[in-house]
Design an enzyme around this catalytic site. Structure first.
Site, PDB file in Angstrom:
ATOM      1  CG  HIS A 103      22.831  18.112  -8.079  1.00  0.00           C
ATOM      2  ND1 HIS A 103      23.111  17.524  -9.277  1.00  0.00           N
ATOM      3  CD2 HIS A 103      21.488  18.129  -7.964  1.00  0.00           C
ATOM      4  CE1 HIS A 103      21.967  17.208  -9.876  1.00  0.00           C
ATOM      5  NE2 HIS A 103      20.969  17.561  -9.102  1.00  0.00           N
ATOM      6  CG  ASP A 106      26.641  17.043  -8.700  1.00  0.00           C
ATOM      7  OD1 ASP A 106      26.186  16.015  -8.166  1.00  0.00           O
ATOM      8  OD2 ASP A 106      25.984  17.784  -9.459  1.00  0.00           O
ATOM      9  CD  GLU A 234      15.312  19.626 -14.044  1.00  0.00           C
ATOM     10  OE1 GLU A 234      16.251  20.367 -13.675  1.00  0.00           O
ATOM     11  OE2 GLU A 234      15.478  18.435 -14.353  1.00  0.00           O
ATOM     12  CD  GLU A 270      15.900  16.286 -17.464  1.00  0.00           C
ATOM     13  OE1 GLU A 270      16.301  17.104 -16.611  1.00  0.00           O
ATOM     14  OE2 GLU A 270      16.157  15.078 -17.418  1.00  0.00           O
ATOM     15  CG  ASP A 298      18.121  20.149 -17.186  1.00  0.00           C
ATOM     16  OD1 ASP A 298      18.813  21.174 -17.329  1.00  0.00           O
ATOM     17  OD2 ASP A 298      18.058  19.522 -16.113  1.00  0.00           O
ATOM     18  CG  ASP A 309      14.742  10.849 -16.327  1.00  0.00           C
ATOM     19  OD1 ASP A 309      14.765  11.289 -17.483  1.00  0.00           O
ATOM     20  OD2 ASP A 309      15.102  11.511 -15.331  1.00  0.00           O
ATOM     21  CG  ASP A 311      18.531  11.620 -17.570  1.00  0.00           C
ATOM     22  OD1 ASP A 311      17.526  12.232 -17.952  1.00  0.00           O
ATOM     23  OD2 ASP A 311      18.907  11.610 -16.373  1.00  0.00           O
ATOM     24  CG  ASP A 341      19.942  16.478 -16.347  1.00  0.00           C
ATOM     25  OD1 ASP A 341      20.750  15.587 -16.047  1.00  0.00           O
ATOM     26  OD2 ASP A 341      19.004  16.830 -15.618  1.00  0.00           O
TER      27      ASP A 341
HETATM   28  C1  XUL Z   1      16.597  14.440 -12.444  1.00  0.00           C
HETATM   29  C2  XUL Z   1      17.118  15.718 -12.957  1.00  0.00           C
HETATM   30  C3  XUL Z   1      18.030  16.464 -12.054  1.00  0.00           C
HETATM   31  C4  XUL Z   1      17.857  17.948 -12.090  1.00  0.00           C
HETATM   32  C5  XUL Z   1      18.684  18.696 -11.080  1.00  0.00           C
HETATM   33  O1  XUL Z   1      15.756  13.769 -13.293  1.00  0.00           O
HETATM   34  O2  XUL Z   1      16.828  16.113 -14.061  1.00  0.00           O
HETATM   35  O3  XUL Z   1      19.332  16.135 -12.391  1.00  0.00           O
HETATM   36  O4  XUL Z   1      18.153  18.465 -13.342  1.00  0.00           O
HETATM   37  O5  XUL Z   1      18.501  18.245  -9.786  1.00  0.00           O
HETATM   38 CO    CO Z   2      17.328  17.816 -15.147  1.00  0.00          CO
END
Ligand code: XUL
Ligand code: CO
Length: 439
Positions: A103, A106, A234, A270, A298, A309, A311, A341
């Site tokens: 991003h 970032d 996404e 994702e 992702d 989420d 992650d 991600d």
């Molecule tokens: C949020 C997510 C983000 C996107 C990019 O859940 O996945 O990090 O991948 O903005």
């Molecule tokens: Co993502």
């Protein structure tokens, strides 16, 4: 020669095979191994997510960060960003991956004004370009963070206040410029705040029209600057918004077609977003692939007991094997790669943990690919599914598929039939056993 400043003492991670007990080696991800006609490196195009690995420090709604990164100590934003880039490129080189994703903010902390932010982005992308030239590491995709700053609390492209929409437009223009400058292969839109918190104060139709207009402008701008890559939407159903307009793959594909964006946009699927939408990863990939929209992945996973989420790094081999079956059948990804991600847990505070996490993630995908390739080639999975639809391959079934029959024809065929409909087993348990036997 790989730098050795931030991750001291860790050599470049090598493939050593499944018998190895070296925690700093790949057991299944062998970049040069050919599977289904391509090397693993070519299949996956693994990428590091700048935000999780080099920015997020483990803060959660109940407590501050726990991971104190040595590259975050400088009070000058440009020097801090350069230190972070040094750490990122050292890490990616040591992992032996080819890509990163970012991003805008970032890369460097957002400035106090648009002009200041733009100046900062200019300076840090100059620096990152030199790091790319020195290492060969490429940009899989860039994106703009249009969700963290409080100005976006009511949305970015879908904000009811036009002033905010213009600000988001300026930010996306700058993020596209940064992406193109770093030879980004794709550009992502994830709309965390493009949705609503309450319908009581929301004109959903108007907001969706605005989102489409915004995406069209972004696409037109990038194309006018010579950008040849793909734009990815996404999908995610919720979090941070109560409801996000890019809810899932099917919703996003419908949106893209409605607004004529289907030729420039594909999807970035994702794992944890799929499960938040009450789908499997495999399901979302299938929906995307069926419409030729499977752009990128992702990679991460959720937690079966949690509704958010999380992650986490991928480690569920069955989930990944099923996904890789879809992936191989679709002929891989359209322009994208597999971006981790994912974030290490808040109490994973050793820098080595970042290596274990990415090694495990890469091995999980590699193992999934190997299983999928075996199942598709060495078992009767493919022919079983084909057989299941054999009644459409000839005769009236084939006429039906070709649009040659009416509802009256179906009525006549059923009425004239002399045989009873026989139950045909779906054989699910058998197929599950075959899949498990290959894991
Ligand atoms: C949020 C997510 C983000 C996107 C990019 O859940 O996945 O990090 O991948 O903005
Ligand atoms: Co993502």
């Amino acid at each position: 020669m790989v730098n050795d400043k931030y991750f001291k003492g860790i050599e470049k991670i090598q493939f050593e095979g499944k018998e190895s007990d070296n925690p700093f080696a790949f057991k299944y991800y062998n970049p040069d191994q050919v599977v289904a006609g391509k090397t693993m490196r070519e299949h996956f195009r693994f990428a590091i997510a700048y935000w999780h690995s080099f920015c997020g420090q483990g803060a959660d709604p109940f407590g501050a960060g726990t991971q104190n990164f040595p590259w975050d100590s400088n009070s000058d934003p440009l020097q801090a960003a350069k230190d972070k880039a040094d750490a990122a490129f050292e890490f990616i080189s040591k992992m032996g991956f080819d890509y990163f994703c970012f991003h805008d903010y970032d890369l460097i902390q957002e400035g106090g004004s648009l002009a200041e932010s733009e100046k900062r982005l200019e300076a840090i992308t100059d620096y990152i370009k030199t790091k790319q030239d020195a290492t060969g590491i490429k940009l899989l995709w860039g994106t703009a963070n249009c969700f963290s700053n409080p100005r976006y609390m009511n949305g970015a492209a879908t904000n009811p206040d036009f002033d905010v929409v213009t600000y988001a437009g300026a930010q996306v223009k700058m993020a596209l410029d940064a992406t193109m400058k770093l030879n980004g292969e794709n550009y992502v839109f994830w709309g965390g705040r493009e949705g609503y918190i309450s319908l009581l104060n929301t004109d959903m139709g108007r907001e969706q029209d605005h989102m489409a207009r915004f995406l069209t402008m972004a696409k037109d701008y990038a194309r006018s600057q010579g950008f040849k890559g793909t734009f990815f939407i996404e999908p995610k159903p919720m979090e941070p918004s109560k409801h996000q307009y890019d809810f899932d793959a099917a919703t996003s594909i419908g949106f893209l077609h409605k607004y004529g964006l289907q030729d420039d946009f594909k999807l970035n699927i994702e794992v944890n977003h799929a499960t938040l939408a009450q789908h499997t990863f495999e399901h979302e990939l299938t929906v995307a692939a069926n419409d030729n929209m499977l752009g990128s992945i992702d990679a991460n996973r959720g937690d079966y007991q949690n509704g958010w989420d999380t992650d986490q790094f991928p480690n569920n081999i069955e989930e990944t094997a099923r996904a890789m079956m879809v992936f191989l059948k679709a002929g891989g990804l359209q322009g994208g790669g597999v971006n981790f991600d994912a974030k290490i847990r808040r109490n994973s505070t050793d820098f080595e943990d970042l290596f274990h996490a990415h090694i495990g993630g890469a091995d999980t995908f590699a193992r999934g690919l190997l299983v999928a390739d075996k199942v598709l080639n060495d078992t009767n999975f493919t022919s079983f599914v084909q057989e299941r639809y054999a009644s459409f391959d000839a005769g009236k079934g084939s006429d039906f598929e070709q649009g040659k029959l009416s509802l009256n024809d179906l009525y006549a065929i059923a009425s004239n039939s002399t045989s009873d409909i026989k139950p045909v087993s779906g054989k699910q348990e058998l197929l599950e056993n075959i899949l498990n036997n290959h894991i």
